[in-house]
Design a protein around this motif. Structure first.
Motif, PDB file in Angstrom:
ATOM      1  N   GLY A  31       1.003  -1.154   0.282  1.00  0.00           N
ATOM      2  CA  GLY A  31      -0.079  -0.030   0.210  1.00  0.00           C
ATOM      3  C   GLY A  31       0.631   0.865   0.086  1.00  0.00           C
ATOM      4  N   ARG A  32       1.831   1.153  -0.255  1.00  0.00           N
ATOM      5  CA  ARG A  32       2.976   2.470  -0.133  1.00  0.00           C
ATOM      6  C   ARG A  32       3.009   2.762  -1.665  1.00  0.00           C
ATOM      7  NH1 ARG A  32       7.182  -1.580   0.917  1.00  0.00           N
ATOM      8  NH2 ARG A  32       7.594  -2.161  -0.548  1.00  0.00           N
ATOM      9  N   GLY A  33       2.358   2.590  -2.591  1.00  0.00           N
ATOM     10  CA  GLY A  33       2.325   2.822  -3.790  1.00  0.00           C
ATOM     11  C   GLY A  33       1.805   4.229  -3.690  1.00  0.00           C
ATOM     12  N   VAL A 121       5.746  -8.054  -8.808  1.00  0.00           N
ATOM     13  CA  VAL A 121       5.221  -7.911  -9.897  1.00  0.00           C
ATOM     14  C   VAL A 121       4.104  -6.798  -9.459  1.00  0.00           C
ATOM     15  CG1 VAL A 121       4.114  -7.901 -12.250  1.00  0.00           C
ATOM     16  CG2 VAL A 121       5.385  -9.801 -11.369  1.00  0.00           C
ATOM     17  N   GLU A 122       4.044  -5.589 -10.070  1.00  0.00           N
ATOM     18  CA  GLU A 122       3.201  -4.769  -9.899  1.00  0.00           C
ATOM     19  C   GLU A 122       3.182  -3.238 -10.561  1.00  0.00           C
ATOM     20  OE1 GLU A 122       4.133  -1.429  -6.888  1.00  0.00           O
ATOM     21  OE2 GLU A 122       5.952  -3.469  -5.605  1.00  0.00           O
ATOM     22  N   LEU A 123       2.023  -3.510 -11.889  1.00  0.00           N
ATOM     23  CA  LEU A 123       1.613  -2.441 -12.807  1.00  0.00           C
ATOM     24  C   LEU A 123       1.492  -1.583 -12.445  1.00  0.00           C
ATOM     25  CD1 LEU A 123       0.297  -5.250 -13.068  1.00  0.00           C
ATOM     26  CD2 LEU A 123      -0.022  -4.908 -14.994  1.00  0.00           C
ATOM     27  N   ILE A 146      12.684  -0.918 -19.782  1.00  0.00           N
ATOM     28  CA  ILE A 146      12.974   0.559 -19.418  1.00  0.00           C
ATOM     29  C   ILE A 146      14.726   0.623 -18.651  1.00  0.00           C
ATOM     30  CG2 ILE A 146      12.954   3.209 -18.757  1.00  0.00           C
ATOM     31  CD1 ILE A 146       9.652   2.289 -19.271  1.00  0.00           C
ATOM     32  N   ARG A 147      14.570  -0.058 -17.646  1.00  0.00           N
ATOM     33  CA  ARG A 147      15.537   0.630 -16.994  1.00  0.00           C
ATOM     34  C   ARG A 147      15.573  -0.860 -15.536  1.00  0.00           C
ATOM     35  NH1 ARG A 147      14.521   2.321 -12.202  1.00  0.00           N
ATOM     36  NH2 ARG A 147      13.042   3.348 -11.845  1.00  0.00           N
ATOM     37  N   PRO A 148      17.299  -1.299 -15.526  1.00  0.00           N
ATOM     38  CA  PRO A 148      17.009  -2.119 -14.238  1.00  0.00           C
ATOM     39  C   PRO A 148      16.276  -1.404 -12.981  1.00  0.00           C
ATOM     40  CG  PRO A 148      19.278  -1.140 -14.449  1.00  0.00           C
ATOM     41  CD  PRO A 148      18.245  -1.201 -15.890  1.00  0.00           C
ATOM     42  N   GLU A 149      15.920  -1.910 -12.532  1.00  0.00           N
ATOM     43  CA  GLU A 149      15.457  -1.259 -11.033  1.00  0.00           C
ATOM     44  C   GLU A 149      16.460  -1.237  -9.921  1.00  0.00           C
ATOM     45  OE1 GLU A 149      13.312  -3.874  -7.771  1.00  0.00           O
ATOM     46  OE2 GLU A 149      14.990  -5.346  -7.746  1.00  0.00           O
ATOM     47  N   LEU A 150      16.438   0.127  -9.077  1.00  0.00           N
ATOM     48  CA  LEU A 150      17.340   0.622  -8.772  1.00  0.00           C
ATOM     49  C   LEU A 150      17.335   1.660  -7.458  1.00  0.00           C
ATOM     50  CD1 LEU A 150      17.607   3.324 -11.112  1.00  0.00           C
ATOM     51  CD2 LEU A 150      19.774   1.246 -10.691  1.00  0.00           C
ATOM     52  N   ASP A 151      18.187   1.110  -5.972  1.00  0.00           N
ATOM     53  CA  ASP A 151      17.804   1.358  -4.758  1.00  0.00           C
ATOM     54  C   ASP A 151      18.402   3.067  -4.671  1.00  0.00           C
ATOM     55  OD1 ASP A 151      17.475   1.934  -2.421  1.00  0.00           O
ATOM     56  OD2 ASP A 151      19.175   0.780  -1.796  1.00  0.00           O
TER      57      ASP A 151
HETATM   58  C1  LIG Z   1       7.241   1.750 -12.943  1.00  0.00           C
HETATM   59  C2  LIG Z   1       7.883   2.046 -11.745  1.00  0.00           C
HETATM   60  C3  LIG Z   1       9.109   2.043 -11.280  1.00  0.00           C
HETATM   61  C4  LIG Z   1      10.146   1.278 -10.048  1.00  0.00           C
HETATM   62  N1  LIG Z   1      11.234   1.247 -10.222  1.00  0.00           N
HETATM   63  C5  LIG Z   1      10.821   1.393  -8.835  1.00  0.00           C
HETATM   64  C6  LIG Z   1      13.215   1.081  -8.352  1.00  0.00           C
HETATM   65  O1  LIG Z   1      14.306   1.644  -9.344  1.00  0.00           O
HETATM   66  N2  LIG Z   1      13.348   0.835  -7.140  1.00  0.00           N
HETATM   67  C7  LIG Z   1      12.474   0.327  -6.675  1.00  0.00           C
HETATM   68  O2  LIG Z   1      13.023   0.125  -5.365  1.00  0.00           O
HETATM   69  N3  LIG Z   1      11.217   0.443  -6.277  1.00  0.00           N
HETATM   70  C8  LIG Z   1      10.922   0.944  -7.529  1.00  0.00           C
HETATM   71  N4  LIG Z   1       9.214   0.466  -7.928  1.00  0.00           N
HETATM   72  C9  LIG Z   1       8.793  -0.174  -6.891  1.00  0.00           C
HETATM   73  C10 LIG Z   1       8.413   0.782  -6.034  1.00  0.00           C
HETATM   74  O3  LIG Z   1       8.652   0.885  -4.780  1.00  0.00           O
HETATM   75  C11 LIG Z   1       6.868   0.294  -5.410  1.00  0.00           C
HETATM   76  O4  LIG Z   1       6.283   0.698  -6.517  1.00  0.00           O
HETATM   77  C12 LIG Z   1       6.521   0.734  -3.866  1.00  0.00           C
HETATM   78  O5  LIG Z   1       7.121   0.039  -3.275  1.00  0.00           O
HETATM   79  C13 LIG Z   1       5.298   0.628  -3.643  1.00  0.00           C
HETATM   80  O6  LIG Z   1       4.322  -1.007  -3.254  1.00  0.00           O
HETATM   81  P1  LIG Z   1       3.682  -0.985  -2.791  1.00  0.00           P
HETATM   82  O7  LIG Z   1       2.243  -0.907  -3.042  1.00  0.00           O
HETATM   83  O8  LIG Z   1       3.790  -2.940  -2.206  1.00  0.00           O
HETATM   84  O9  LIG Z   1       3.442  -0.495  -1.362  1.00  0.00           O
HETATM   85  C14 LIG Z   1       9.103   0.753  -9.155  1.00  0.00           C
HETATM   86  C15 LIG Z   1       7.716   0.941  -9.419  1.00  0.00           C
HETATM   87  C16 LIG Z   1       6.931   1.783 -10.876  1.00  0.00           C
HETATM   88  C17 LIG Z   1       5.663   1.058 -10.830  1.00  0.00           C
END
Ligand SMILES: Cc1cc2nc3c(=O)[nH]c(=O)nc-3n(C[C@H](O)[C@H](O)[C@H](O)COP(=O)(O)O)c2cc1C
Length: 184
Positions: A31-33, A121-123, A146-151
């Protein structure tokens, strides 16, 4: 301006893309998104992904997605591990327009910024919806990377990068070679 981690996007989807899912369940993430980032995401289960998803790198992808309501009869309230409640309405408030095909950016991986220990997997569907739709179903395709996931050191930097991902996805999905895949 391309970012250093950006991968060049070809003029049309190249193997292994498109990767297309069946309709899968929208479950509840942390729910952080929505609450922390202002970027709502629909979480789906890794177990419901086609085999091809296992070979994809962790990172950010784009494609198209379509939602479908589930006729469960009633709504349900579930409790997250942090004690907050989530209302599952199974997409019953989705309008016909909202159930059309929309562009999507998606993240596959461990969200290093939040140090998750299971793959997610989050959309983030590129449309402003009137309501949440936990418990609905979503079918989508992945057309490119597009890119790797990053911190990140700050939430703001993560938000800024996701907004760039959205711009890249929107622009690419308008190209006829990509738009051709908007039938789900
Ligand atoms: C397009 C997109 C790119 C993202 N890129 C990253 C990333 O590079 N690094 C990362 O830690 N999380 C990334 N996130 C994930 C967010 O951290 C994530 O949506 C957030 O943790 C909310 O998660 P929750 O709905 O489970 O709370 C990305 C999410 C989206 C939709």
């Amino acid at each position: 301006m391309p970012r250093s981690a950006d991968v060049p996007i070809p003029d049309s989807p190249q193997s292994p893309y498109p990767v297309t899912t069946e309709f899968c369940d929208i479950v509840c993430g942390f729910g952080r998104g929505s609450s922390e980032l202002g970027i709502p995401t629909a979480n789906v289960l890794f177990e419901q992904m086609p085999k091809a998803v296992e070979s994809l790198p962790f990172g950010v992808f784009f494609g198209f997605a379509r939602l479908k309501e589930v006729n469960e009869g009633s709504t349900k309230t579930l409790r997250r591990p942090d004690g907050s409640n989530v209302n599952f309405n199974f997409g019953q408030s989705l309008s016909d327009e909202e159930m059309q095909v929309w562009p999507v950016v998606l993240s596959i991986g461990l969200n290093p910024f939040y140090q998750n220990d299971t793959k997610t997997v989050e959309l983030h569907i590129l449309h402003k919806f009137g309501h949440d739709f936990y418990g609905a179903k979503v079918k989508f395709n992945i057309l490119g990377y597009i890119r790797p996931e990053l911190d990140y050191t700050t939430k703001e930097a993560l938000i800024q990068d996701i907004n760039i991902d959205i711009k890249i996805a929107t622009k690419t999905l308008l190209k006829p070679e990509y738009r051709a895949y908007n039938k789900l």
